[in-house]
Write a protein that holds these residues in place. Structure first.
Motif: not given
Ligand code: MBD
Ligand code: FE
Length: 286
Positions: A58-86
């Motif tokens: 029962e994932v909440t709307y707050d959790e959904y918004r935090v996820l969206k924000q975090w995904l944007i930050e991973v991209g902006e910080g250039g951390e997708w290769p790091l996160w995906l490979d780990v």
């Protein structure tokens, strides 16, 4: 008033080494011959399984918004290769290597660079005069499935230094370009002989969104000390793998889930008192 310097251990920062991996990756364009049927099947399965998780917890709307924000930050910080490979690459590697009989593979990680200097069948890894770490001899034979040594096989080795930095991903520290990166070529019997320094356990950059992710579930950012390798020969399947050290910290609890029991080394002092280990590679045909 005087100030006292606080001793610090240098750790790679996500902002530096994480985003350097994005810049390197963006230099290549990858394609896949995936059909639309296969793409449709995978896409549908991914969303179906994700929806099951959402309903189950029962994932909440707050959790959904935090996820969206975090995904944007991973991209902006250039951390997708790091996160995906780990967090994801080990599933891809396991799934792809199930049908082979040669030496076990492991994940490539974000810090491979092709075309490291050629050092012949026997040599010392490029390193600084004052390179920290215990000297260590890593040698062995590359063979085919029948046990025949392969002449001219290529053994590429790359690993972090004693502070956990990889050359070319060093956050501007000025480590020489090819430090602790080398390409060896086996002799007539298929043998190679490498002198390097033993790497230390490795803390993945965790001052950015990947670190936030780890903290969010109460995890740790450590990988056990490891060597990265790519081994291949004409007509043979390329193996990308990693080797670890018996009894080393985090071998049983790698944040990247990339340890296999067949990939653990146990170096012992040789006649000269230098730590040495023999590890042979067996290559599947292509
Ligand atoms: C590494 O050195 C590594 O090997 C992996 C898998 C992820 C981050 C850094
Ligand atoms: Fe690594």
């Amino acid at each position: 008033m005087s100030t006292t310097a606080v001793p610090t251990t240098a750790v790679p920062t996500a902002a530096g080494s994480g985003s350097a991996a994005t810049d390197k990756f963006k230099g290549s364009r990858f394609t896949s011959d995936t059909t639309t049927e296969r793409a449709a099947a995978i896409y549908k399965d991914v969303l179906t399984k994700l929806s099951e998780v959402i309903f189950e917890h029962e994932v909440t709307y707050d959790e959904y918004r935090v996820l969206k924000q975090w995904l944007i930050e991973v991209g902006e910080g250039g951390e997708w290769p790091l996160w995906l490979d780990v967090f994801l690459e080990h599933f891809i590697e396991d799934s792809n290597s199930r049908i082979f009989n040669g030496t076990k593979g492991s994940i490539e990680g974000p810090y491979y660079v092709p075309d490291a200097p050629d050092l012949g069948a026997k040599g010392v890894m490029p390193m600084r005069e004052d390179e920290k770490g215990t000297q260590f001899v890593f040698k062995g034979q590359v063979r085919d499935l029948d046990g025949t040594g392969i002449e001219g096989a290529s053994v590429e080795l790359w690993h972090a230094d004693a502070d956990g930095y990889y050359s070319q991903f060093d956050d501007g520290l000025g480590i020489p370009e090819w430090n602790l990166r080398g390409t060896f070529t086996t002799d007539a019997e298929g043998n190679f002989h490498i002198t390097t320094v033993q790497p230390a356990p490795y803390q993945i950059p965790h001052d950015g969104p990947t670190g936030e992710f780890i903290a969010s579930y109460g995890g740790h950012p450590w990988r056990p000390a490891h060597l990265h390798l790519k081994v291949t020969a004409p007509g043979k399947r390329l193996i990308t793998t990693q080797l670890y050290f018996q009894g080393g910290k985090w071998v049983e609890d790698d944040v990247a889930g990339a340890v296999k029991p067949e990939l653990i080394l146990d170096p012992k002092p040789n006649a000269d008192g230098i730590d040495e280990v023999v590890y042979d590679f067996v290559l599947d045909p292509v």
